[in-house]
Design a protein around this motif. Structure first.
Motif, PDB file in Angstrom:
ATOM      1  N   LEU A 351       0.835  -1.201   0.000  1.00 59.83           N
ATOM      2  CA  LEU A 351       0.000   0.000   0.000  1.00 59.83           C
ATOM      3  C   LEU A 351       0.870   1.250   0.000  1.00 59.83           C
ATOM      4  O   LEU A 351       0.588   2.217  -0.722  1.00 59.83           O
ATOM      5  N   GLY A 352       1.927   1.249   0.810  1.00 59.12           N
ATOM      6  CA  GLY A 352       2.840   2.385   0.800  1.00 59.12           C
ATOM      7  C   GLY A 352       3.512   2.567  -0.547  1.00 59.12           C
ATOM      8  O   GLY A 352       3.711   3.693  -1.017  1.00 59.12           O
ATOM      9  N   MET A 353       3.859   1.454  -1.192  1.00 54.41           N
ATOM     10  CA  MET A 353       4.437   1.513  -2.532  1.00 54.41           C
ATOM     11  C   MET A 353       3.458   2.150  -3.512  1.00 54.41           C
ATOM     12  O   MET A 353       3.823   3.027  -4.303  1.00 54.41           O
ATOM     13  N   ARG A 354       2.197   1.724  -3.434  1.00 54.67           N
ATOM     14  CA  ARG A 354       1.184   2.266  -4.342  1.00 54.67           C
ATOM     15  C   ARG A 354       0.994   3.765  -4.122  1.00 54.67           C
ATOM     16  O   ARG A 354       0.838   4.530  -5.074  1.00 54.67           O
ATOM     17  N   ARG A 355       0.995   4.184  -2.859  1.00 52.45           N
ATOM     18  CA  ARG A 355       0.828   5.613  -2.567  1.00 52.45           C
ATOM     19  C   ARG A 355       2.019   6.426  -3.061  1.00 52.45           C
ATOM     20  O   ARG A 355       1.853   7.530  -3.592  1.00 52.45           O
ATOM     21  N   ARG A 356       3.218   5.896  -2.882  1.00 52.66           N
ATOM     22  CA  ARG A 356       4.402   6.615  -3.337  1.00 52.66           C
ATOM     23  C   ARG A 356       4.376   6.786  -4.859  1.00 52.66           C
ATOM     24  O   ARG A 356       4.726   7.851  -5.378  1.00 52.66           O
ATOM     25  N   VAL A 357       3.972   5.753  -5.565  1.00 53.13           N
ATOM     26  CA  VAL A 357       3.909   5.823  -7.020  1.00 53.13           C
ATOM     27  C   VAL A 357       2.763   6.733  -7.471  1.00 53.13           C
ATOM     28  O   VAL A 357       2.905   7.510  -8.423  1.00 53.13           O
ATOM     29  N   ALA A 358       1.622   6.648  -6.777  1.00 52.71           N
ATOM     30  CA  ALA A 358       0.474   7.486  -7.144  1.00 52.71           C
ATOM     31  C   ALA A 358       0.784   8.960  -6.983  1.00 52.71           C
ATOM     32  O   ALA A 358       0.248   9.799  -7.711  1.00 52.71           O
ATOM     33  N   ALA A 359       1.646   9.303  -6.031  1.00 56.26           N
ATOM     34  CA  ALA A 359       2.012  10.703  -5.825  1.00 56.26           C
ATOM     35  C   ALA A 359       2.702  11.290  -7.059  1.00 56.26           C
ATOM     36  O   ALA A 359       2.683  12.503  -7.272  1.00 56.26           O
ATOM     37  N   LEU A 360       3.298  10.436  -7.882  1.00 52.47           N
ATOM     38  CA  LEU A 360       3.948  10.868  -9.120  1.00 52.47           C
ATOM     39  C   LEU A 360       3.082  10.594 -10.343  1.00 52.47           C
ATOM     40  O   LEU A 360       3.571  10.633 -11.475  1.00 52.47           O
ATOM     41  N   ASP A 361       1.811  10.270 -10.101  1.00 58.16           N
ATOM     42  CA  ASP A 361       0.855   9.982 -11.176  1.00 58.16           C
ATOM     43  C   ASP A 361       1.228   8.709 -11.922  1.00 58.16           C
ATOM     44  O   ASP A 361       0.951   8.566 -13.111  1.00 58.16           O
ATOM     45  N   GLY A 362       1.884   7.782 -11.214  1.00 58.86           N
ATOM     46  CA  GLY A 362       2.241   6.503 -11.814  1.00 58.86           C
ATOM     47  C   GLY A 362       1.207   5.440 -11.527  1.00 58.86           C
ATOM     48  O   GLY A 362       0.206   5.682 -10.854  1.00 58.86           O
ATOM     49  N   THR A 363       1.456   4.253 -12.031  1.00 61.38           N
ATOM     50  CA  THR A 363       0.531   3.132 -11.851  1.00 61.38           C
ATOM     51  C   THR A 363       1.281   1.919 -11.324  1.00 61.38           C
ATOM     52  O   THR A 363       2.465   1.726 -11.606  1.00 61.38           O
ATOM     53  N   VAL A 364       0.560   1.102 -10.556  1.00 65.16           N
ATOM     54  CA  VAL A 364       1.111  -0.142 -10.011  1.00 65.16           C
ATOM     55  C   VAL A 364       0.180  -1.279 -10.409  1.00 65.16           C
ATOM     56  O   VAL A 364      -1.030  -1.198 -10.186  1.00 65.16           O
ATOM     57  N   ARG A 379       4.797   1.804 -13.504  1.00 64.60           N
ATOM     58  CA  ARG A 379       5.105   2.751 -14.583  1.00 64.60           C
ATOM     59  C   ARG A 379       5.082   4.160 -13.998  1.00 64.60           C
ATOM     60  O   ARG A 379       4.081   4.585 -13.420  1.00 64.60           O
ATOM     61  N   LEU A 380       6.202   4.861 -14.168  1.00 65.84           N
ATOM     62  CA  LEU A 380       6.364   6.203 -13.630  1.00 65.84           C
ATOM     63  C   LEU A 380       6.547   7.180 -14.792  1.00 65.84           C
ATOM     64  O   LEU A 380       7.522   7.069 -15.551  1.00 65.84           O
ATOM     65  N   PRO A 381       5.621   8.109 -14.975  1.00 68.77           N
ATOM     66  CA  PRO A 381       5.759   9.049 -16.082  1.00 68.77           C
ATOM     67  C   PRO A 381       6.880  10.058 -15.813  1.00 68.77           C
ATOM     68  O   PRO A 381       7.072  10.514 -14.687  1.00 68.77           O
ATOM     69  N   CYS A 382       7.617  10.387 -16.853  1.00 69.92           N
ATOM     70  CA  CYS A 382       8.654  11.426 -16.740  1.00 69.92           C
ATOM     71  C   CYS A 382       9.082  11.829 -18.144  1.00 69.92           C
ATOM     72  O   CYS A 382       8.799  11.142 -19.126  1.00 69.92           O
TER      73      CYS A 382
END
Length: 384
Positions: A351-364, A379-382
């Protein structure tokens, strides 16, 4: 001929499903009438949101069926229907996705019925083409037509089921609101972790250090041996405080990322994980351009958490990590060959991983069936 037959058979199957769904929609009119009468009579207004949810499921099945034929996913954009009966009714009526689904349903009553009525013609067409090609050695005529009709049905369904720009915007706003809430929660949890680590680690050691130095100063003249012992303990306490501070800093942004870059940091994680980990890298080191620091940190923590979970819970001695540079982002994939059954609610850090990725508008994306394997793809957009 064989390839045309296979394509036509697949197209026939698609059209049969489309016709079957159209027939079901005609039966569904009864539900719509009951809902309309109940809503007008007020006492049955609670049926309206339930019917809308049912329509969403039917439209979702149609999207899946169409995507199976075209190979392209049809996005959906719905507002959540929750709360009291009044709130649920208001959400169902105001959701642009409801209008999209109803528009498709009305249209499917007509073009779906055409395919249903034409179904008996497909076997005849197949026989005609078989004779035409087998005896006269000519190019098939009916088979390509069946495939074209299936394409036409899929095109119509795609156009009608595709969310409107307004619905997509509303869904995006809802998604960003949820992502912002997750980011705030993750940020708050991170601050509490840092505060706890400082309080229980570095701060406690610094307080003890100050006390030992004070005692050493008092004992310096009358008992040099005791003072020397206290100074030795103070030195050890200072080194421990420095270690604790390094751990806190490492939790915020690992220094190894600055020193070695993402690939080197991930290889170090793999080497120290206790597992036999293979690391594959695609186009990350081609031109020396690095992802933004926040993206690298998120990717690093994803790999660290995934490998930690694999070592603790999977029961497998092997794992793999893939880092790939995409056109507009970074893809991280961690897999193990363990027992599977990973659960985000079990406190495994997912869950923490998902939140960290979601903060960057990424997907898990997590796949962990019982019996394994467990695959985590992020997937982390950049912008590179």
């Amino acid at each position: 001929m064989g390839k045309s037959m296979r394509q036509a058979a697949r197209a026939t199957g698609h059209l049969f499903l489309a016709a079957f769904m159209a027939f079901g929609l005609w039966i569904f009119i009864t539900v719509l009438l009951i809902t309309a009468v109940g809503t007008l009579a007020v006492v049955g207004a609670w049926l309206l949101p339930e019917t809308v949810l049912l329509i969403r499921r039917i439209a979702g099945a149609k999207r899946g069926m169409t995507a199976a034929w075209t190979g392209q996913r049809i996005p959906e954009a719905y507002q959540p229907i929750t709360g009291t009966v009044r709130e649920r009714i208001r959400a169902a009526v105001r959701d642009p996705g409801t209008l999209t689904d109803m528009r498709w349903m009305v249209a499917d009553y007509f073009y779906g019925a055409l395919f249903f009525l034409a179904l008996p013609l497909w076997p005849v067409g197949l026989v005609v083409d078989g004779v035409w090609c087998g005896l006269l050695r000519r190019t098939p005529v009916v088979l390509p037509l069946i495939v074209r009709i299936a394409d036409l049905e899929a095109d119509w369904s795609t156009a009608l089921l595709k969310p409107s720009p307004k619905a997509q915007l509303a869904a995006r706003v809802e998604e960003l609101a949820a992502t912002r809430a997750d980011a705030i929660a993750a940020h708050g949890a991170e601050l509490r972790r840092i505060e706890r680590d400082l309080h229980d680690g570095a701060q406690a050691n610094l307080v003890a250090l100050s006390m030992r130095i004070g005692l050493a100063k008092r004992a310096y003249d009358r008992d040099p041996d005791t003072a020397r012992k206290l100074l030795d303990e103070a030195q050890a306490q200072a080194e421990q405080a420095l270690t604790d501070l390094r751990n806190v800093v490492r939790g915020i942004h690992p220094p190894i990322l600055t020193d070695r870059g993402l690939v080197g940091a991930v290889r170090a994680l793999a080497a120290g994980s206790g597992l036999r980990v293979t690391v594959e890298v695609e186009r990350l080191e081609d031109d020396g351009v690095r992802a933004p620091a926040a993206v690298e940190a998120a990717a690093y923590f994803v790999v660290a958490e995934a490998l930690t979970n694999a070592a603790k819970y999977s029961g497998s001695p092997r794992a793999s990590v893939q880092l790939a540079r995409m056109k507009r982002g970074l893809r991280v994939r961690v897999a193990d060959e363990g027992s599977g059954g990973a659960d985000e609610t079990s406190g495994s850090g997912l869950l923490g991983m998902r939140r960290r990725v979601a903060a960057l508008d990424g997907t898990v994306e997590l796949s962990s069936p019982v019996g394994g394997p467990t695959v985590i793809e992020v997937r982390l957009p950049c912008v590179w």
